[in-house]
Design a protein around this motif. Structure first.
Motif, PDB file in Angstrom:
ATOM      1  N   MET A   1       0.831  -1.200   0.000  1.00  0.00           N
ATOM      2  CA  MET A   1       0.000   0.000   0.000  1.00  0.00           C
ATOM      3  C   MET A   1       0.867   1.253   0.000  1.00  0.00           C
ATOM      4  O   MET A   1       0.644   2.197  -0.777  1.00  0.00           O
TER       5      MET A   1
ATOM      6  N   ILE B   1      -4.491   0.326  -4.093  1.00  0.00           N
ATOM      7  CA  ILE B   1      -4.274   0.868  -2.741  1.00  0.00           C
ATOM      8  C   ILE B   1      -5.416   0.435  -1.836  1.00  0.00           C
ATOM      9  O   ILE B   1      -5.202   0.010  -0.692  1.00  0.00           O
ATOM     10  N   ASP B   2      -6.645   0.511  -2.340  1.00  0.00           N
ATOM     11  CA  ASP B   2      -7.808   0.067  -1.556  1.00  0.00           C
ATOM     12  C   ASP B   2      -7.736  -1.441  -1.291  1.00  0.00           C
ATOM     13  O   ASP B   2      -8.060  -1.908  -0.198  1.00  0.00           O
TER      14      ASP B   2
ATOM     15  N   TYR C   1      -5.014  -2.134   1.322  1.00  0.00           N
ATOM     16  CA  TYR C   1      -5.490  -1.689   2.634  1.00  0.00           C
ATOM     17  C   TYR C   1      -6.466  -2.703   3.213  1.00  0.00           C
ATOM     18  O   TYR C   1      -6.368  -3.095   4.378  1.00  0.00           O
TER      19      TYR C   1
ATOM     20  N   ASN D   1      -3.162   3.358   8.698  1.00  0.00           N
ATOM     21  CA  ASN D   1      -4.427   4.085   8.668  1.00  0.00           C
ATOM     22  C   ASN D   1      -4.227   5.556   8.328  1.00  0.00           C
ATOM     23  O   ASN D   1      -5.000   6.144   7.567  1.00  0.00           O
TER      24      ASN D   1
ATOM     25  N   TYR E   1      -3.437   5.867   4.613  1.00  0.00           N
ATOM     26  CA  TYR E   1      -4.619   5.602   3.796  1.00  0.00           C
ATOM     27  C   TYR E   1      -5.621   6.754   3.904  1.00  0.00           C
ATOM     28  O   TYR E   1      -6.194   7.173   2.888  1.00  0.00           O
TER      29      TYR E   1
ATOM     30  N   HIS F   1      -4.293   9.615   1.871  1.00  0.00           N
ATOM     31  CA  HIS F   1      -4.415   9.332   0.442  1.00  0.00           C
ATOM     32  C   HIS F   1      -5.849   9.502  -0.046  1.00  0.00           C
ATOM     33  O   HIS F   1      -6.082  10.176  -1.061  1.00  0.00           O
ATOM     34  N   THR F   2      -6.791   8.880   0.635  1.00  0.00           N
ATOM     35  CA  THR F   2      -8.180   8.966   0.169  1.00  0.00           C
ATOM     36  C   THR F   2      -8.690  10.404   0.228  1.00  0.00           C
ATOM     37  O   THR F   2      -9.474  10.830  -0.631  1.00  0.00           O
TER      38      THR F   2
ATOM     39  N   HIS G   1     -12.885   3.129   6.550  1.00  0.00           N
ATOM     40  CA  HIS G   1     -11.670   3.437   7.299  1.00  0.00           C
ATOM     41  C   HIS G   1     -11.742   2.653   8.598  1.00  0.00           C
ATOM     42  O   HIS G   1     -12.749   2.701   9.306  1.00  0.00           O
TER      43      HIS G   1
END
Length: 845
Positions: A357, A386-387, A390, A419, A422, A425-426, A634
């Protein structure tokens, strides 16, 4: 006492006629004369062999006779030949009053074996020992080396005679007790029989380590040597600062015998866990971390034990973000180790996903792109991974047993960084994506992208064959890709995946409505109507029938309650919509939202089976799998302070990612969009969504699993098309051998690690292979058949471990061939390797 023994002989041997009793010193003469034996005649030797022989063969031929001979028992070859009653003696039995004699009589041993019986009689008198040693208690097999091995087998409580490799391993495991009572008992028995030196010699031959006596301390040293050499045997250099170098074995024959022992232990389910406990104990002395310090973490170690793996993980953990690609290679290598414990394996799996990731995020050069099309193309080409990583990391983390992980491995910090990265990023991705989409006024009509609301017109209406559409609620793009990978395993199908842009708000009733046909679609304050008919699940069949009379809509769960004939009737329709709800049903409930990623696994598994069933059992030629919307998830709790407040304005609908109003909203950090811009609804209403991945403060609902907004994860949905037609497969996945060093048969066994080079995909299909050992063209081992159909991107999850057992007729062949064939071509091997047969080293020395 004599009377009972005489009667016992005749009772045990019903055909016995003459029982000889030699009493050179006449110790029992008076007792014999006083005997009163029923049905047994007593005859005395009076140096009258001719008369006595005639009497025994004629007058007493129907009698049971005890023949008392007050002379020396013949015990030389000349004495045997000179003894006039030799024939009768051999045809009958001799009264033995001692344990040795009785034992020899019972097991039909020969006179020259008496000294051996006498030497070990202290142990042989026990029934348990006799039971274990039974295979060698005969005149043809009663030899001292075999007897010693049998006795040690009995002392170590085996039920049968074991190899010295197993016996030495078992003896070593007795050294783990704080008070080695059992070890002391075994050693005492061996010492009392005066063959401790033999056992010491066997320990050296099996392990390559020499000791002076069998004690707990010396056996632990042997175990330390075994551990050291199992790790270090591929490293020839001996460094001066290696504190354990005294254990180094340089002789290849000794290493072969050591490996032979380790393989035999590995195949013994009872002994293996005890031996692993022993090696774990001495790993406190032979520290893997020290070996890494001395030789470097990139040294050619034969194996990595648990401590070594944790030490390497400790060194790389701080570089998961800064140098993820290098760490992925390192962790993958470690995860390919054959004897990795469950906790270590799960931890490596987790860390690999974390590193992947970070690697994908780190490769993003910019989050600012020129067009919405560029964002969607970039997402479906790479960013969706990436998703996926994760999600897989979160699932692996939940499976970890943290109590078994050393404290210097900062798993909590690693997970927190996962976390944080991520979330960042999102947020950045979707902030820029929505900003770009806003510049294009969220007007889907002007975007060169496939839209969800065109699905029926573009995919279903033109179909010239039966079609089943499976709509899986909240099956987002990355989950769809995993499903596609799983579907590639079915060689009778060809499957490919596209994408569509779901409508905003990305909620179930809107997505389901957009996937249905219709000339006029109205939002109708949330009570959506298509050509005047409600789009609620009860009426969807009616809507489909307006465009094709042979249509049907049904819930996936309803099919479970139907018999096969009823289901077959359903799928005879031209168009069938099947509504599948696993992910949304779990994630959209506050109490279960933390199981969202588990639900994704369940959904993929169910859909894979269902699509295959549709093709194979219900004769459906074409199946589409798609979704109403995706989702954001998340894993950390979304605090109330991180949630935006909903406005006080009058709202038709509201949730944690959107609200609908009759007029445009001017709420800060939000976009207010005409509902008609992203849907086919004609209503003059507006939907408001947050700038990025923010949540609105909506009571009574969860906030970790959300949908309804405009993120790429919510809007980009998969369209998988699966067809029941075979395309010519031009390429199959390849097997690779990844064993270190040369290929050697040890103790009749060749152990192999076979890696499926790439995951199964649309361009590389599964392959069936057969693996075996050959002497020229003749198979001389078991033949293992393997199906290479793994779909995982991770090499450690595409690994096979194979054991080939060499047949007896080829056991003496010095060299063999290892061959791997495609089952469709048994003439031309895919792989062919020369194998050295080390079995020619005798297993029992």
């Amino acid at each position: 006492m004599i009377k009972e023994k005489i009667e016992s002989y005749f009772n045990r041997f019903p055909t016995l006629r003459v029982l000889f009793f030699f009493d050179e010193h006449k110790d029992f003469e008076e007792e014999v004369k006083a005997l009163d034996l029923a049905d047994i005649h007593i005859e005395f030797w009076e140096n009258n062999p001719f008369i006595l022989k005639c009497k025994l063969t004629q007058d007493l031929k129907s009698e049971k006779v005890l023949l008392y001979l007050p002379i020396k028992q013949p015990n030389t070859q000349d004495a045997f030949q000179e003894f006039p009653l030799m024939g009768l003696w051999l045809a009958n039995k001799e009264l033995q009053l001692d344990h040795v004699g009785a034992f020899m009589e019972d097991f039909h041993l020969q006179r020259h074996q008496k000294s051996l019986v006498s030497k070990y009689m202290g142990a042989l008198k026990y029934a348990g020992v006799q039971e274990v040693c039974a295979p060698i208690l005969s005149a043809s097999h009663f030899e001292e080396p075999k007897l010693q091995r049998g006795l040690v087998s009995a002392f170590l409580k085996f039920k049968a005679i074991e190899s010295w490799s197993i016996l030495v391993a078992k003896l070593l495991t007795l050294s783990t007790d704080k008070k080695p009572t059992e070890l002391d008992k075994v050693v005492k028995k061996i010492t009392e029989l005066n063959f401790e030196d033999v056992v010491i010699k066997r320990i050296y031959e099996v392990t390559g380590f020499s000791i002076q006596s069998i004690t707990q301390a010396s056996l632990l040293d042997v175990a330390r040597s075994i551990l050291y050499n199992s790790l270090m045997q591929t490293i020839t250099e001996k460094k001066t600062d290696d504190p354990y170098s005294k254990f180094k074995i340089d002789d290849t024959t000794q290493l072969t015998r050591l490996n032979q022992m380790l393989q035999e232990v590995d195949r013994n389910p009872t002994l293996k866990p005890k031996f692993e406990t022993l090696l774990e104990l001495v790993s406190n002395d032979i520290k893997g971390s020290k070996l890494i310090e001395v030789y470097g973490d990139d040294a050619n170690f034969a194996e990595y034990n648990t401590e070594m793996i944790w030490d390497i993980v400790s060194q790389v953990q701080s570089h998961l973000v800064s140098a993820p690609s290098d760490i992925i290679k390192r962790l993958e290598t470690l995860s390919l180790q054959p004897n990795v414990g469950a906790t270590v394996k799960q931890a490596l799996k987790y860390l690999i996903q974390v590193a992947k990731m970070h690697d994908y995020i780190g490769s993003i050069k910019t989050y600012i792109l020129d067009t919405p099309e560029a964002y969607v193309h970039h997402y479906t080409d790479r960013l969706y991974k990436i998703d996926s990583n994760y999600r897989r990391a979160i699932l692996s983390y939940k499976s970890l047993d943290s109590s078994d992980i050393p404290q210097h491995i900062a798993m909590e910090a690693i997970h927190s960084e996962l976390n944080t990265s991520y979330d960042r990023h999102t947020d950045l991705l979707n902030r820029e994506w929505l900003k770009c989409l806003n510049q294009f006024k969220f007007d889907y009509a002007n975007l060169n992208l496939p839209k969800q609301y065109n699905f029926y017109a573009t995919e279903i209406a033109p179909a010239d064959q039966k079609v089943v559409v499976v709509i899986s609620d909240a099956l987002r793009y990355e989950a769809g890709y995993e499903l596609l990978s799983e579907m590639h395993g079915d060689t009778k199908n060809t499957a490919e995946m596209r994408y569509m842009l779901a409508s905003i708000p990305s909620k179930t009733n809107i997505g389901m409505a957009q996937l249905l046909p219709g000339n006029e679609k109205l939002f109708n304050d949330g009570d959506i109507k298509i050509d005047g008919v409600s789009s609620a699940s009860t009426y969807r069949s009616k809507i489909l029938e307006m465009f094709n009379p042979n249509s049907k809509a049904i819930q996936y769960g309803t099919l479970d309650g139907l018999g096969r004939p009823e289901i077959r009737e359903i799928f005879k329709n031209d168009v069938v919509y099947v509504y599948h709800d696993v992910i949304d049903a779990t994630g959209d409930t506050r109490a279960s939202e933390r199981r969202t990623f588990d639900a994704v696994e369940d959904a993929v598994f169910e859909l894979k089976k269902f699509v295959k069933l549709l093709h194979a059992s219900y004769n459906v030629a074409k199946v589409f799998v798609t979704a109403d919307h995706g989702f954001l998830y998340h894993d950390k709790k979304i605090e109330e302070k991180d949630q935006e407040k909903l406005p006080n304005a009058t709202m038709m609908q509201s949730h944690n990612r959107y609200f609908v109003t009759s007029e445009s909203s001017d709420k800060e950090l939000s976009y207010s969009i005409p509902l008609s811009a992203t849907t086919q609804f004609k209503d003059d209403v507006f939907v408001t969504i947050p700038f990025s991945v923010n949540r609105y403060n909506k009571g009574g609902v969860g906030h970790q699993f959300v949908h309804g907004g405009g993120s790429l994860q919510e809007l980009v949905i998969p369209v998988i098309e699966s067809s029941r037609k075979r395309e010519d497969v031009t390429q199959k996945v390849n097997p690779i051998l990844i064993n270190k060093g040369g290929y050697r048969v040890v103790s009749n066994i060749l152990k192999l690690n076979i890696l499926q080079e790439n995951e199964v995909s649309r361009v590389e299909k599964e392959r069936n292979i057969k693996v075996g050992l050959y002497k020229e063209s003749q198979l001389v081992s078991n033949e293992e058949e393997l199906l290479l159909n793994f779909t995982s991107e991770s090499p450690s999850e595409r690994l096979f471990r194979v054991e080939l057992i060499l047949s007896a007729e080829a056991a003496r062949e010095p060299f063999l061939k290892l061959k791997l064939f495609d089952t469709d071509d048994k003439l031309n091997p895919i792989i062919e390797e020369r194998v050295q047969n080390m079995t020619i080293i005798p297993t029992d020395f």
